[in-house]
Design a protein around this motif. Structure first.
Motif, PDB file in Angstrom:
ATOM      1  N   TYR A   1       0.893  -1.068  -0.038  1.00  0.00           N
ATOM      2  CA  TYR A   1       0.047  -0.001   0.049  1.00  0.00           C
ATOM      3  C   TYR A   1       0.989   1.154  -0.013  1.00  0.00           C
ATOM      4  N   GLY A   2       2.207   0.922  -0.270  1.00  0.00           N
ATOM      5  CA  GLY A   2       3.076   2.145  -0.446  1.00  0.00           C
ATOM      6  C   GLY A   2       3.348   2.954   0.986  1.00  0.00           C
ATOM      7  N   MET A   3       3.380   2.099   2.119  1.00  0.00           N
ATOM      8  CA  MET A   3       3.468   2.598   3.353  1.00  0.00           C
ATOM      9  C   MET A   3       4.790   2.115   3.966  1.00  0.00           C
ATOM     10  N   LEU A   4       5.390   2.757   4.812  1.00  0.00           N
ATOM     11  CA  LEU A   4       6.665   2.573   5.308  1.00  0.00           C
ATOM     12  C   LEU A   4       6.829   2.035   6.817  1.00  0.00           C
ATOM     13  N   THR A   5       6.913   0.935   6.990  1.00  0.00           N
ATOM     14  CA  THR A   5       7.296   0.029   8.348  1.00  0.00           C
ATOM     15  C   THR A   5       8.400   0.931   9.120  1.00  0.00           C
ATOM     16  N   THR A   6       8.593   1.680  10.074  1.00  0.00           N
ATOM     17  CA  THR A   6       9.781   2.156  10.739  1.00  0.00           C
ATOM     18  C   THR A   6      10.379   1.289  11.684  1.00  0.00           C
ATOM     19  N   GLY A   7       9.553   0.403  12.556  1.00  0.00           N
ATOM     20  CA  GLY A   7       9.880  -0.293  13.656  1.00  0.00           C
ATOM     21  C   GLY A   7      10.118   0.592  14.746  1.00  0.00           C
ATOM     22  N   ALA A   8       9.517   1.860  14.780  1.00  0.00           N
ATOM     23  CA  ALA A   8       9.907   2.860  15.781  1.00  0.00           C
ATOM     24  C   ALA A   8       9.119   2.687  16.975  1.00  0.00           C
ATOM     25  N   SER A   9       9.323   1.494  17.747  1.00  0.00           N
ATOM     26  CA  SER A   9       8.401   1.271  18.743  1.00  0.00           C
ATOM     27  C   SER A   9       9.492   2.005  20.025  1.00  0.00           C
ATOM     28  N   ILE A  10       9.353   3.412  20.016  1.00  0.00           N
ATOM     29  CA  ILE A  10      10.258   4.195  20.915  1.00  0.00           C
ATOM     30  C   ILE A  10       9.314   4.982  21.887  1.00  0.00           C
ATOM     31  N   VAL A  11       9.724   5.102  23.118  1.00  0.00           N
ATOM     32  CA  VAL A  11       9.063   5.747  23.965  1.00  0.00           C
ATOM     33  C   VAL A  11       9.680   7.384  24.066  1.00  0.00           C
ATOM     34  N   ASN A  12       9.010   8.381  24.269  1.00  0.00           N
ATOM     35  CA  ASN A  12       9.598   9.521  24.517  1.00  0.00           C
ATOM     36  C   ASN A  12       9.974  10.395  23.135  1.00  0.00           C
ATOM     37  N   LEU A  13       9.206   9.702  21.956  1.00  0.00           N
ATOM     38  CA  LEU A  13       9.618  10.456  20.921  1.00  0.00           C
ATOM     39  C   LEU A  13       9.111  11.858  20.656  1.00  0.00           C
ATOM     40  N   PRO A  14       7.951  12.345  21.111  1.00  0.00           N
ATOM     41  CA  PRO A  14       7.552  13.838  21.343  1.00  0.00           C
ATOM     42  C   PRO A  14       8.684  14.554  21.739  1.00  0.00           C
ATOM     43  N   ILE A  15       9.494  14.213  22.942  1.00  0.00           N
ATOM     44  CA  ILE A  15      10.640  14.946  23.190  1.00  0.00           C
ATOM     45  C   ILE A  15      11.947  14.970  22.459  1.00  0.00           C
ATOM     46  N   LEU A  16      12.314  13.894  21.820  1.00  0.00           N
ATOM     47  CA  LEU A  16      13.401  13.605  21.160  1.00  0.00           C
ATOM     48  C   LEU A  16      13.264  14.137  19.813  1.00  0.00           C
ATOM     49  N   SER A  17      12.026  14.299  19.139  1.00  0.00           N
ATOM     50  CA  SER A  17      11.782  14.796  17.797  1.00  0.00           C
ATOM     51  C   SER A  17      11.765  16.433  18.067  1.00  0.00           C
ATOM     52  N   ALA A  18      11.243  17.052  19.132  1.00  0.00           N
ATOM     53  CA  ALA A  18      10.955  18.229  19.259  1.00  0.00           C
ATOM     54  C   ALA A  18      11.865  19.242  18.895  1.00  0.00           C
ATOM     55  N   GLY A  19      11.641  20.246  18.066  1.00  0.00           N
ATOM     56  CA  GLY A  19      12.410  21.130  17.211  1.00  0.00           C
ATOM     57  C   GLY A  19      13.343  20.612  16.343  1.00  0.00           C
ATOM     58  N   ALA A  20      13.146  19.290  15.826  1.00  0.00           N
ATOM     59  CA  ALA A  20      13.947  18.719  14.893  1.00  0.00           C
ATOM     60  C   ALA A  20      14.116  19.340  13.356  1.00  0.00           C
ATOM     61  N   ASN A  21      13.029  20.080  13.160  1.00  0.00           N
ATOM     62  CA  ASN A  21      12.746  20.663  11.736  1.00  0.00           C
ATOM     63  C   ASN A  21      13.634  21.716  11.806  1.00  0.00           C
ATOM     64  N   ALA A  22      14.270  22.426  12.628  1.00  0.00           N
ATOM     65  CA  ALA A  22      14.992  23.503  12.736  1.00  0.00           C
ATOM     66  C   ALA A  22      16.536  23.040  12.718  1.00  0.00           C
ATOM     67  N   VAL A  23      16.758  21.922  12.870  1.00  0.00           N
ATOM     68  CA  VAL A  23      18.247  21.308  13.005  1.00  0.00           C
ATOM     69  C   VAL A  23      18.750  20.899  11.488  1.00  0.00           C
ATOM     70  N   THR A  24      20.005  21.515  11.032  1.00  0.00           N
ATOM     71  CA  THR A  24      20.432  21.092  10.072  1.00  0.00           C
ATOM     72  C   THR A  24      21.229  19.895  10.136  1.00  0.00           C
ATOM     73  N   PRO A  25      20.907  18.608   9.663  1.00  0.00           N
ATOM     74  CA  PRO A  25      21.498  17.508   9.992  1.00  0.00           C
ATOM     75  C   PRO A  25      23.238  17.523   9.661  1.00  0.00           C
ATOM     76  N   ASP A  26      23.973  17.137  10.733  1.00  0.00           N
ATOM     77  CA  ASP A  26      25.323  16.790  10.180  1.00  0.00           C
ATOM     78  C   ASP A  26      25.492  15.905   9.138  1.00  0.00           C
ATOM     79  N   LYS A  27      26.576  15.863   8.072  1.00  0.00           N
ATOM     80  CA  LYS A  27      26.570  15.265   7.048  1.00  0.00           C
ATOM     81  C   LYS A  27      27.882  14.121   7.361  1.00  0.00           C
ATOM     82  N   VAL A  28      27.507  12.896   6.818  1.00  0.00           N
ATOM     83  CA  VAL A  28      28.638  11.957   7.196  1.00  0.00           C
ATOM     84  C   VAL A  28      29.928  12.020   6.351  1.00  0.00           C
TER      85      VAL A  28
END
Length: 842
Positions: A252-279
């Motif tokens: 169905y064109g859906m993405l299984t993330t396996g993201a069984s993670i607690v506290n994601l609202p905090i860990l992701s808060a403000g992430a849109n403003a972060v410029t990712p470091d590059k490998v």
């Protein structure tokens, strides 16, 4: 009648065009945004019913922060080392206040008084009872908390009222089409949370974003997926066999993330403003392609599981914390796209770790999905949906610097469906070095074969399959323990004179052990000495013959390309820029890497490879009569850009691409240049931003003493300008224009940099002194405002004394031999001491 028919046809065509347009547009992300709070508070739940309750409070708090009615997020205390490590990094980065722990029901009372909690939804905790999943939906709908029936009296005592009783909806049969039709209108179509009734993780995300919650892979689940927007995340795992539930989501064109993670609202808060470091990437310009060695790579499996990547692997001694990590180039399948969006501090950790160790981080699928089946249940829209997804992956891979893409196919790696998918990714992902592919058990189903596709520029991109797999207890060809893999490789090398290029997929969960005689065998977790992860790959490497070189997968892919398409690959390499050297995607900084230049004289608008604007700066400039040069006869110039040709009228001019040159309250936008002349000391260089001239550097006046009438000497001169805010915009250009009166007068530039810097201010400990301290262009520190004798000391920002003089009245001094940067000037007089920050441009 004919008019009605025509109108209907027009309407149908219009709707089709709207639908096609919506599908072809590239979305920014498949994850929702979580805004930053002002503070967090911690809760320590004691059991499952309290964890569910805390999750519901956390979800309502996150919803409130997003809509501006709340300023606080909730952290559920957990024992996981990585959780607490990334929380500390998040707090440090964001500056959000940590209020510490608080009592669960006291927080309920506070949030009720703030109207964040408006009631409760009732469910029953019991084996196989699905009412908690139903309750989670209604908690989001009614801004209510999850209350297990045994806690109802407590909820009532705090003044809460019942909003919905989910207890009658207690089994899978409670999910009906009729029921679903009653909730569709207020459910989120862009994310679904899949978790069993006896788990609590991600209920906060479901409540914060109004998501469907389900556990199962039946026809009802399929009907929900078909209703949802494609290219949306399945947040969590699902019931039953892994391959089956991932296949259903994939179709169905859906993405299984396996993201069984607690506290994601905090860990992701403000992430849109972060410029990712590059490998860090392999720079193919530095590879020797004529060594005659055999090359092999080891790749760790299962990187598409976001929960494992965020919480299990980072600080684990079997994986990223393994002391053997420096002993071979271990390559890691991972999920940079998802981590950089939802746990950016985890992604930063991986980038920092990988910069210190050999090997590569591979973007594994964008999520767990089977490319050979992607969106196949969406009918004629399948290809469009797939390309939309690949476009999103491309955008995020560019932001993380990842240049190797990988995935797992459900069926044969050589099927037509798989080959069509390979082409979609090659078309869509820019700067792609190559693709690695494994097949759903066995991982090495492709037997090391290579499928070639072409990118949109017609360049061949390899899809390289695993030939070997290190997997305990799996009795298939080219598979086994570390010793078996080493034997297979050594035997293969002994039977051919052709250079070997292959790779092994290392099953992340397989245990192996060595006995007292060093004999390696399969193991299980309970066995004494059982290890998994990095160490087994090191064991295998240590058993290989000396002609094998273990390399990163990225290097292996470059060598593969060079073997089959040498001329094409050399051309690509000549124009290669490592991802970590690329400018940011919204250019507010720009520099030129003069070290690229390898020529006596080449026009930069016409040059290929190293000697053009794109290779030197990462962007295309507009110019005329600007030449890349490496002047060995004038070492003080060295590698530089020469403005001007031999014909007098052919003067040089260069204009940058559009730049965002707007300063902020905290930062100046600074332009630094270093220019000089050859044997003929003359000519001028006008520095202009849009239509505003900020300086005209004249070789006839701006010389060694800094005074008019003294021409440039045999050296390069540094110039710095703080760009005025009044003359710039988000799309400004900088133009350097050369002029002269004699044909041999050239201007050379061997430094160009525009960047942002914290605004410089002086710090005075004696307000009675009013000193003006400036630096002239030649490194001379000038002090005005002295009254009488003074001791003047100059220090680096680290506190090292670099100059000390005794002066009287207005004075100054040179800071010879000191690099550009901030210096501290300390002025000691009888009436007090003052300390000043000065930027040294020399």
């Amino acid at each position: 009648m004919e008019k009605i028919r025509t109108y209907k046809i027009y309407l149908i065509l219009s709707l089709m065009l709207v639908s096609m347009s919506a599908l072809s547009a590239v979305k920014e992300s498949w994850w929702p945004e979580q805004k930053l709070p002002a503070q967090i508070v911690r809760i320590r739940p004691a059991n499952l019913k309290e964890r569910n309750l805390v999750q519901s409070i956390s979800g309502l708090a996150a919803k409130g922060v997003n809509d501006g009615t709340n300023n606080e997020l909730i952290w559920t205390n957990v024992t996981g080392t990585a959780y607490n490590y990334f929380l500390s990094k998040w707090l440090q980065r964001t500056g959000v206040v940590d209020r510490g722990e608080t009592d669960l029901w006291s927080l309920v009372a506070q949030y009720k008084n703030k109207n964040i909690i408006k009631g409760y939804v009732l469910y029953k905790e019991d084996a196989g009872n699905y009412s908690v999943n139903f309750a989670t939906l209604y908690a989001s709908r009614y801004d209510a908390i999850l209350v297990e029936e045994s806690m109802e009296a407590i909820a009532i005592s705090y003044g809460l009222t019942l909003k919905f009783d989910a207890r009658p909806l207690n089994s899978l049969s409670s999910y009906t089409a009729e029921w679903f039709n009653t909730v569709k209108s207020w459910l989120n179509k862009t994310m679904i949370v899949t978790l069993p009734p006896d788990d609590y993780k991600q209920r906060d995300m479901a409540i914060a974003h109004g998501c469907m919650v389900y556990w199962g892979t039946d026809d009802f689940y399929k009907s929900v997926l078909s209703w949802m927007d494609p290219n949306s995340p399945v947040v969590g795992w699902n019931a039953g066999d892994e391959g089956t539930h991932v296949e259903i989501a994939t179709r169905y064109g859906m993405l299984t993330t396996g993201a069984s993670i607690v506290n994601l609202p905090i860990l992701s808060a403000g992430a849109n403003a972060v410029t990712p470091d590059k490998v860090r990437n392999v720079n193919p310009k530095l590879l020797d392609f004529s060594t005659g060695k055999d090359y092999h790579a080891f790749v760790m499996s299962d990187g598409d599981n976001m929960m494992i990547q965020a919480t299990s692997l980072p600080l684990n001694v079997e994986y990223w914390a393994n002391p053997d990590i420096n002993n071979l180039p271990m390559n890691w399948t991972s999920c940079p796209v998802n981590l950089s969006q939802m746990v950016p501090d985890a992604w930063k950790y991986y980038v920092e770790q990988s910069s210190e160790t050999p090997g590569n981080i591979i973007e594994f699928g964008g999520a767990y999905q089977y490319p050979d089946l992607y969106a196949s249940s969406r009918g004629s829209e399948a290809s469009t949906i797939h390309r939309q997804f690949a476009g999103m992956v491309n955008k995020k891979m560019k932001s993380t610097g990842s240049r190797v893409f990988g995935f797992i196919t459900r069926n044969s790696l050589s099927s037509d469906a798989a080959k069509a998918a390979y082409q979609i990714y090659a078309d869509s992902i820019e700067n792609l070095v190559g693709i690695i592919a494994v097949q759903y058990v066995p991982y090495n189903g492709g037997s090391g074969s290579v499928f070639w596709v072409t990118n949109k520029h017609g360049v061949h991109i390899p899809v390289f399959t695993a030939k070997y797999q290190m997997w305990a207890g799996l009795n298939v060809s080219n598979s086994g323990n570390p010793a078996t893999i080493a034997n297979l490789l050594n035997n293969s090398a002994s039977q051919t004179s052709v250079t070997l290029l292959d790779w092994t997929i290392v099953h992340a969960w397989s245990y192996f052990k060595k006995d007292a005689n060093g004999i390696i065998s399969d193991a299980v977790a309970a066995d004494e000495g059982a290890v998994r992860g990095v160490s087994p790959a090191v064991w295998s490497k240590d058993l290989l013959n000396n002609n094998f070189e273990i390399v990163s997968i990225e290097e292996l892919l470059w060598r593969l390309r060079m073997k089959y398409y040498p001329d094409e690959t050399l051309n690509v390499i000549n124009n290669y820029i490592p991802a970590e050297e690329e400018p940011v995607s919204y250019p507010d900084s720009l520099g030129i890497n003069f070290a690229n230049f390898t020529t006596s004289s080449t026009e930069m608008m016409l040059a290929q490879g190293y000697n053009n604007w794109l290779s030197a700066s990462g962007y295309q400039w507009e110019s005329q009569y600007c030449y890349a040069q490496d002047i060995t006869t004038l070492p003080y110039i060295g590698k530089a850009i020469r403005f001007g040709a031999s014909v007098l009228s052919n003067t040089g001019k260069a204009t940058t691409p559009k730049l965002d040159l707007r300063p902020s309250e905290q930062q100046d936008v600074v332009l630094q240049l270093s220019v000089g002349c050859g044997s003929t000391k003359g000519g001028m260089l006008e520095v202009k931003i849009d239509n505003f001239v900020i300086d005209t550097i004249s070789a006839s006046k701006d010389g060694d003493s800094g005074a008019n009438g003294t021409s440039f000497g045999a050296r390069m001169y540094d110039f710095e300008y703080i760009i005025p805010a009044s003359v710039v915009s988000s799309q400004s250009t900088i133009t350097l224009t050369h002029s002269r009166s004699v044909s041999g007068e050239y201007i050379y530039m061997n430094k160009f940099r525009v960047f942002r810097r914290m605004k410089l201010t002086s710090v005075h400990t004696n307000q009675k002194q009013s000193l003006i301290i400036t630096e002239n262009r030649n490194g001379y520190i000038n002090i005005q405002g002295l009254s009488g004798k003074a001791t003047i000391e100059a220090f680096t920002m680290e506190g090292k004394l670099i100059k000390k003089i005794v002066a009287k009245d207005n004075s100054g001094f040179y800071l010879n031999g000191v690099d550009c940067g901030l210096v501290l000037i300390k002025v000691i007089q009888s009436n007090g001491i003052s300390i000043h920050k000065v930027f040294l441009k020399k």
